[in-house]
Design a protein around this motif. Structure first.
Motif, mmCIF file in Angstrom:
data_model
loop_
_atom_site.group_PDB
_atom_site.id
_atom_site.type_symbol
_atom_site.label_atom_id
_atom_site.label_comp_id
_atom_site.label_asym_id
_atom_site.label_seq_id
_atom_site.Cartn_x
_atom_site.Cartn_y
_atom_site.Cartn_z
ATOM 1 N N ILE A 78 0.939 -1.150 0.057
ATOM 2 C CA ILE A 78 -0.019 0.131 -0.114
ATOM 3 C C ILE A 78 1.034 1.070 0.018
ATOM 4 O O ILE A 78 0.647 2.085 -0.854
ATOM 5 C CB ILE A 78 -1.021 -0.153 1.210
ATOM 6 C CG1 ILE A 78 -1.934 -0.992 1.084
ATOM 7 C CG2 ILE A 78 -1.491 1.453 1.386
ATOM 8 C CD1 ILE A 78 -2.699 -1.436 2.400
ATOM 9 N N CYS A 108 2.125 2.145 -3.369
ATOM 10 C CA CYS A 108 1.305 2.485 -4.709
ATOM 11 C C CYS A 108 0.833 4.181 -4.614
ATOM 12 O O CYS A 108 0.740 4.333 -3.242
ATOM 13 C CB CYS A 108 -0.089 1.917 -4.275
ATOM 14 S SG CYS A 108 -0.237 -0.125 -4.838
ATOM 15 N N ASN A 109 1.141 4.752 -5.477
ATOM 16 C CA ASN A 109 0.707 6.004 -5.704
ATOM 17 C C ASN A 109 -0.622 6.473 -6.107
ATOM 18 O O ASN A 109 -1.136 7.609 -5.975
ATOM 19 C CB ASN A 109 1.812 6.886 -6.646
ATOM 20 C CG ASN A 109 3.395 6.501 -6.310
ATOM 21 O OD1 ASN A 109 3.399 6.523 -5.277
ATOM 22 N ND2 ASN A 109 3.988 6.276 -7.355
ATOM 23 N N GLU A 110 -1.485 5.614 -6.590
ATOM 24 C CA GLU A 110 -2.855 6.009 -7.117
ATOM 25 C C GLU A 110 -3.461 5.038 -6.295
ATOM 26 O O GLU A 110 -3.840 3.864 -6.361
ATOM 27 C CB GLU A 110 -2.679 5.583 -8.577
ATOM 28 C CG GLU A 110 -4.067 5.635 -9.243
ATOM 29 C CD GLU A 110 -4.724 7.219 -9.025
ATOM 30 O OE1 GLU A 110 -6.088 7.261 -8.688
ATOM 31 O OE2 GLU A 110 -3.786 8.379 -9.219
ATOM 32 N N ASP A 111 -4.606 5.842 -5.375
ATOM 33 C CA ASP A 111 -5.794 5.001 -4.616
ATOM 34 C C ASP A 111 -6.769 4.545 -5.620
ATOM 35 O O ASP A 111 -7.521 3.857 -5.153
ATOM 36 C CB ASP A 111 -6.079 5.873 -3.434
ATOM 37 C CG ASP A 111 -6.863 7.126 -4.119
ATOM 38 O OD1 ASP A 111 -7.017 7.350 -5.422
ATOM 39 O OD2 ASP A 111 -7.306 7.788 -3.087
ATOM 40 N N ARG A 112 -6.972 4.991 -6.746
ATOM 41 C CA ARG A 112 -8.114 4.429 -7.600
ATOM 42 C C ARG A 112 -7.690 3.201 -8.176
ATOM 43 O O ARG A 112 -8.155 2.565 -8.997
ATOM 44 C CB ARG A 112 -8.437 5.379 -8.449
ATOM 45 C CG ARG A 112 -9.038 6.557 -7.908
ATOM 46 C CD ARG A 112 -10.511 6.699 -8.102
ATOM 47 N NE ARG A 112 -11.297 7.570 -7.294
ATOM 48 C CZ ARG A 112 -12.159 7.658 -6.755
ATOM 49 N NH1 ARG A 112 -12.889 6.658 -6.690
ATOM 50 N NH2 ARG A 112 -12.874 8.309 -5.860
ATOM 51 N N TYR A 154 -4.101 -1.159 -5.486
ATOM 52 C CA TYR A 154 -4.203 -0.059 -4.193
ATOM 53 C C TYR A 154 -5.545 -1.032 -3.734
ATOM 54 O O TYR A 154 -5.061 -1.362 -2.317
ATOM 55 C CB TYR A 154 -4.193 0.935 -4.467
ATOM 56 C CG TYR A 154 -4.287 1.800 -3.075
ATOM 57 C CD1 TYR A 154 -3.127 2.109 -2.518
ATOM 58 C CD2 TYR A 154 -5.557 2.374 -2.774
ATOM 59 C CE1 TYR A 154 -3.249 2.862 -1.177
ATOM 60 C CE2 TYR A 154 -5.547 2.972 -1.764
ATOM 61 C CZ TYR A 154 -4.683 3.284 -0.922
ATOM 62 O OH TYR A 154 -4.780 4.057 0.425
ATOM 63 N N GLN A 155 -6.488 -1.009 -4.269
ATOM 64 C CA GLN A 155 -7.932 -1.407 -3.589
ATOM 65 C C GLN A 155 -7.848 -2.916 -3.369
ATOM 66 O O GLN A 155 -8.206 -3.248 -2.257
ATOM 67 C CB GLN A 155 -8.840 -1.074 -4.656
ATOM 68 C CG GLN A 155 -8.975 0.408 -4.757
ATOM 69 C CD GLN A 155 -10.044 0.523 -5.986
ATOM 70 O OE1 GLN A 155 -11.119 -0.009 -5.909
ATOM 71 N NE2 GLN A 155 -10.029 1.709 -6.529
ATOM 72 N N LEU A 157 -5.769 -2.916 -0.062
ATOM 73 C CA LEU A 157 -6.370 -2.504 1.222
ATOM 74 C C LEU A 157 -7.605 -3.501 1.494
ATOM 75 O O LEU A 157 -7.781 -4.044 2.747
ATOM 76 C CB LEU A 157 -7.284 -1.322 0.713
ATOM 77 C CG LEU A 157 -6.656 0.114 0.873
ATOM 78 C CD1 LEU A 157 -7.473 1.134 0.501
ATOM 79 C CD2 LEU A 157 -6.210 0.327 2.174
ATOM 80 N N LYS A 203 -11.912 3.015 4.390
ATOM 81 C CA LYS A 203 -11.112 3.941 3.534
ATOM 82 C C LYS A 203 -11.392 3.330 2.187
ATOM 83 O O LYS A 203 -11.320 4.099 1.108
ATOM 84 C CB LYS A 203 -9.562 3.774 3.374
ATOM 85 C CG LYS A 203 -9.005 4.298 5.035
ATOM 86 C CD LYS A 203 -7.684 3.995 5.210
ATOM 87 C CE LYS A 203 -7.140 4.523 6.271
ATOM 88 N NZ LYS A 203 -5.725 4.443 6.653
ATOM 89 N N LEU A 204 -11.740 1.950 1.904
ATOM 90 C CA LEU A 204 -11.855 1.501 0.499
ATOM 91 C C LEU A 204 -13.289 1.765 0.141
ATOM 92 O O LEU A 204 -13.624 2.175 -1.033
ATOM 93 C CB LEU A 204 -11.599 0.069 0.458
ATOM 94 C CG LEU A 204 -11.892 -0.887 -0.820
ATOM 95 C CD1 LEU A 204 -10.665 -0.373 -1.677
ATOM 96 C CD2 LEU A 204 -11.279 -2.194 -0.256
ATOM 97 N N ILE A 220 -13.488 5.197 -1.360
ATOM 98 C CA ILE A 220 -12.902 5.283 -2.881
ATOM 99 C C ILE A 220 -13.931 4.587 -3.713
ATOM 100 O O ILE A 220 -14.181 5.107 -4.815
ATOM 101 C CB ILE A 220 -11.540 4.287 -2.819
ATOM 102 C CG1 ILE A 220 -10.486 5.139 -2.062
ATOM 103 C CG2 ILE A 220 -11.279 4.040 -4.344
ATOM 104 C CD1 ILE A 220 -9.335 4.204 -1.927
#
Length: 108
Positions: free
Chosen positions: A13, A16-20, A24-25, A28, A50-51, A54
């Motif tokens: 996590i 990862c630079n991009e939460d979308r 990353y998902q 999480l 958090k997820l 998103i």
């Protein structure tokens, strides 16, 4: 075993630079499930929320949140998230069965 998995998921996590992103998902979701299996329910709910923030239409996330709430006895919150999952995908047997169990547990 879960402690090591939790460490790897957390490291992934952090990288990862991009939460979308799907990676990353997925990390999480796996971290949330790992915390749940470690019986760190508040940590699991925090990560899963958090997820949810998103992607609030992810049925797997909604089911995981509902299931985790049921494990701590918060049946009203469990039913809330399971209903959301059922609304999005009405053929989801897990959501229907868990809702039924939670409602039954609330009545008893």
């Amino acid at each position: 075993m879960y402690k090591e998995a939790q460490s790897f998921f957390s490291k992934g996590i952090a990288l990862c630079n991009e939460d979308r992103s799907n990676v990353y998902q997925t990390l999480l979701l796996n971290l949330g499930n790992c915390y749940r299996k470690m019986k760190l329910f508040n940590n699991a709910i925090d990560v899963l929320m958090k997820l949810y923030n998103i992607d609030s239409r992810n049925v797997d996330v909604l089911n995981c949140i509902g299931y985790t709430y049921s494990l701590v006895g918060n049946y009203s919150s469990a039913v809330e998230y399971l209903q959301k999952a059922n609304f999005i995908y009405s053929k989801d047997k897990f959501a229907v069965e868990m809702m039924s169990k939670c409602i039954n547990d609330m009545e008893n």
